[in-house]
Design a protein around this motif. Structure first.
Motif, PDB file in Angstrom:
ATOM      1  N   GLU A   5       0.898  -1.272  -0.025  1.00  0.00           N
ATOM      2  CA  GLU A   5      -0.020   0.000  -0.201  1.00  0.00           C
ATOM      3  C   GLU A   5       0.793   1.200   0.043  1.00  0.00           C
ATOM      4  O   GLU A   5       0.601   2.291  -0.572  1.00  0.00           O
ATOM      5  N   ILE A   6       1.990   1.203   0.904  1.00  0.00           N
ATOM      6  CA  ILE A   6       2.952   2.471   0.525  1.00  0.00           C
ATOM      7  C   ILE A   6       3.296   2.460  -0.829  1.00  0.00           C
ATOM      8  O   ILE A   6       3.416   3.693  -1.207  1.00  0.00           O
ATOM      9  N   ALA A   7       3.789   1.395  -1.188  1.00  0.00           N
ATOM     10  CA  ALA A   7       4.187   1.499  -2.969  1.00  0.00           C
ATOM     11  C   ALA A   7       3.287   2.206  -3.693  1.00  0.00           C
ATOM     12  O   ALA A   7       3.616   2.831  -4.540  1.00  0.00           O
ATOM     13  N   ARG A   8       1.925   1.652  -3.434  1.00  0.00           N
ATOM     14  CA  ARG A   8       0.947   2.094  -4.583  1.00  0.00           C
ATOM     15  C   ARG A   8       0.886   3.674  -4.195  1.00  0.00           C
ATOM     16  O   ARG A   8       0.482   4.192  -5.125  1.00  0.00           O
ATOM     17  N   ARG A   9       0.555   4.200  -3.087  1.00  0.00           N
ATOM     18  CA  ARG A   9       0.348   5.594  -2.742  1.00  0.00           C
ATOM     19  C   ARG A   9       1.824   6.447  -3.033  1.00  0.00           C
ATOM     20  O   ARG A   9       1.342   7.612  -3.593  1.00  0.00           O
ATOM     21  N   ALA A  10       2.925   5.982  -2.927  1.00  0.00           N
ATOM     22  CA  ALA A  10       4.052   6.631  -3.320  1.00  0.00           C
ATOM     23  C   ALA A  10       4.298   6.481  -4.885  1.00  0.00           C
ATOM     24  O   ALA A  10       5.240   7.078  -5.350  1.00  0.00           O
ATOM     25  N   ASP A  11       3.429   5.742  -5.647  1.00  0.00           N
ATOM     26  CA  ASP A  11       3.916   5.408  -7.010  1.00  0.00           C
ATOM     27  C   ASP A  11       5.075   5.009  -7.490  1.00  0.00           C
ATOM     28  O   ASP A  11       5.726   5.490  -8.181  1.00  0.00           O
ATOM     29  N   VAL A  12       5.766   3.805  -6.449  1.00  0.00           N
ATOM     30  CA  VAL A  12       6.715   3.046  -6.862  1.00  0.00           C
ATOM     31  C   VAL A  12       6.338   1.742  -6.675  1.00  0.00           C
ATOM     32  O   VAL A  12       5.506   1.255  -6.303  1.00  0.00           O
ATOM     33  N   SER A  13       7.420   0.965  -6.964  1.00  0.00           N
ATOM     34  CA  SER A  13       7.054  -0.577  -7.110  1.00  0.00           C
ATOM     35  C   SER A  13       7.729  -1.021  -5.646  1.00  0.00           C
ATOM     36  O   SER A  13       8.439  -0.434  -4.833  1.00  0.00           O
ATOM     37  N   PRO A  14       6.970  -2.200  -5.044  1.00  0.00           N
ATOM     38  CA  PRO A  14       7.558  -2.724  -3.753  1.00  0.00           C
ATOM     39  C   PRO A  14       8.989  -2.984  -3.781  1.00  0.00           C
ATOM     40  O   PRO A  14       9.830  -2.661  -2.831  1.00  0.00           O
ATOM     41  N   ARG A  15       9.624  -3.185  -4.869  1.00  0.00           N
ATOM     42  CA  ARG A  15      11.118  -3.475  -5.010  1.00  0.00           C
ATOM     43  C   ARG A  15      11.705  -2.236  -4.827  1.00  0.00           C
ATOM     44  O   ARG A  15      12.666  -2.138  -4.048  1.00  0.00           O
ATOM     45  N   THR A  16      11.180  -1.068  -5.596  1.00  0.00           N
ATOM     46  CA  THR A  16      11.778   0.507  -5.167  1.00  0.00           C
ATOM     47  C   THR A  16      11.762   0.562  -3.779  1.00  0.00           C
ATOM     48  O   THR A  16      12.650   1.305  -3.290  1.00  0.00           O
ATOM     49  N   PHE A  17      10.633   0.292  -3.281  1.00  0.00           N
ATOM     50  CA  PHE A  17      10.543   0.750  -1.665  1.00  0.00           C
ATOM     51  C   PHE A  17      11.692   0.278  -0.911  1.00  0.00           C
ATOM     52  O   PHE A  17      12.421   0.941  -0.039  1.00  0.00           O
ATOM     53  N   PHE A  18      12.085  -1.375  -1.140  1.00  0.00           N
ATOM     54  CA  PHE A  18      12.959  -1.726  -0.431  1.00  0.00           C
ATOM     55  C   PHE A  18      14.325  -1.174  -0.737  1.00  0.00           C
ATOM     56  O   PHE A  18      15.586  -1.822  -0.096  1.00  0.00           O
ATOM     57  N   ASN A  19      14.647  -0.537  -1.753  1.00  0.00           N
ATOM     58  CA  ASN A  19      15.922   0.051  -2.189  1.00  0.00           C
ATOM     59  C   ASN A  19      16.140   1.435  -1.074  1.00  0.00           C
ATOM     60  O   ASN A  19      17.041   1.792  -0.851  1.00  0.00           O
ATOM     61  N   TYR A  20      15.041   1.790  -0.502  1.00  0.00           N
ATOM     62  CA  TYR A  20      15.035   3.048   0.187  1.00  0.00           C
ATOM     63  C   TYR A  20      14.826   2.593   1.737  1.00  0.00           C
ATOM     64  O   TYR A  20      15.519   3.173   2.568  1.00  0.00           O
ATOM     65  N   PHE A  21      14.088   1.799   2.066  1.00  0.00           N
ATOM     66  CA  PHE A  21      13.775   1.128   3.584  1.00  0.00           C
ATOM     67  C   PHE A  21      13.754  -0.254   3.805  1.00  0.00           C
ATOM     68  O   PHE A  21      13.042  -0.990   2.740  1.00  0.00           O
ATOM     69  N   PRO A  22      14.309  -0.922   4.859  1.00  0.00           N
ATOM     70  CA  PRO A  22      14.229  -2.332   4.875  1.00  0.00           C
ATOM     71  C   PRO A  22      13.026  -2.611   5.453  1.00  0.00           C
ATOM     72  O   PRO A  22      12.834  -3.938   5.603  1.00  0.00           O
ATOM     73  N   SER A  23      12.100  -1.785   5.855  1.00  0.00           N
ATOM     74  CA  SER A  23      10.781  -2.162   6.293  1.00  0.00           C
ATOM     75  C   SER A  23       9.611  -1.072   6.685  1.00  0.00           C
ATOM     76  O   SER A  23      10.048   0.189   6.381  1.00  0.00           O
ATOM     77  N   LYS A  24       8.598  -1.500   6.756  1.00  0.00           N
ATOM     78  CA  LYS A  24       7.500  -0.456   6.696  1.00  0.00           C
ATOM     79  C   LYS A  24       7.710   0.254   8.064  1.00  0.00           C
ATOM     80  O   LYS A  24       7.375   1.503   7.907  1.00  0.00           O
TER      81      LYS A  24
END
Length: 211
Positions: free
Chosen positions: A40-59
């Motif tokens: 849901e974070i990735a959806r709202r930020a308009d990034v992929s889940p993979r991109t999310f983990f490039n920036y943060f290790p966890s929610k």
């Protein structure tokens, strides 16, 4: 002060990091932090889940944001060796200004994070633990500096520990003061500018008390 204006790639990286944090916090405020998911974070930020983990290790870390940490390399080496000015508190301020210039923050984000932390004791505990680790980093750096520049203090391990711990506590107090002034201020100053101002004012208070 930062050494250079960030380039386009760095600005994009910071914008993405900020968008992820904003998305995580707003989900938590809307639905409670247990409802926050990476998808849901990735959806709202308009990034992929993979991109999310490039920036943060966890929610959880996305909700907490960047943990402060001392810089490595020349800035830290200069401080440990007694520079850049030779005045401990002023030089500690310079080191922390370098640290805060690397943090990706905005005023609204701080207010939202505080609301989330008040409602989530688990996250608040994690934030306190990260600040304790940061204080230990500062204390270690001050100890190294005192050992290099003040042999009389270094010869007494208890005096060295006490002075380094006191300096670390004062530094965190100045950082907290800067956070408050920055989050409450109407001006367009950056956080690192408020921190520099806080250390300047601290230095003025100390100087007056010694007169």
């Amino acid at each position: 002060m930062p050494e250079a204006v960030p380039g386009l790639r760095e600005r994009k990286r910071r914008a993405t990091r900020l968008a992820i944090q904003q998305a995580a916090l707003r989900i938590a405020l809307d639905s409670g932090w247990p409802a926050v998911t990476v998808d849901e974070i990735a959806r709202r930020a308009d990034v992929s889940p993979r991109t999310f983990f490039n920036y943060f290790p966890s929610k959880e870390q996305a909700l907490l944001g960047d943990d402060p940490t001392l810089p490595t390399g020349p800035a830290l080496d200069a401080f440990r060796d007694g520079g850049p000015s030779g005045e401990l508190l002023a030089d500690l301020g310079t080191l922390l200004v370098h640290t805060t210039s690397e943090l990706v923050e905005e005023r609204g984000l701080l207010a939202e994070r505080q609301r989330v932390l008040r409602a989530a004791p688990e996250l608040f505990t994690r934030r306190m633990a990260s600040m304790k680790e940061f204080q230990a980093e500062i204390e270690e750096a001050v100890s190294a500096r005192l050992a290099a520049t003040e042999p009389d203090v270094a010869a007494d391990p208890d005096a060295l520990r006490r002075r380094a711990r006191l300096a670390s506590v004062v530094a965190l107090a100045a950082l907290r003061h800067a956070w408050w002034e920055w989050s409450d201020g109407a001006s367009e100053t950056e956080l690192f500018e408020e921190l520099q101002r806080s250390f300047d004012e601290l230095g003025a208070l100390v100087s007056r008390s010694l007169v």
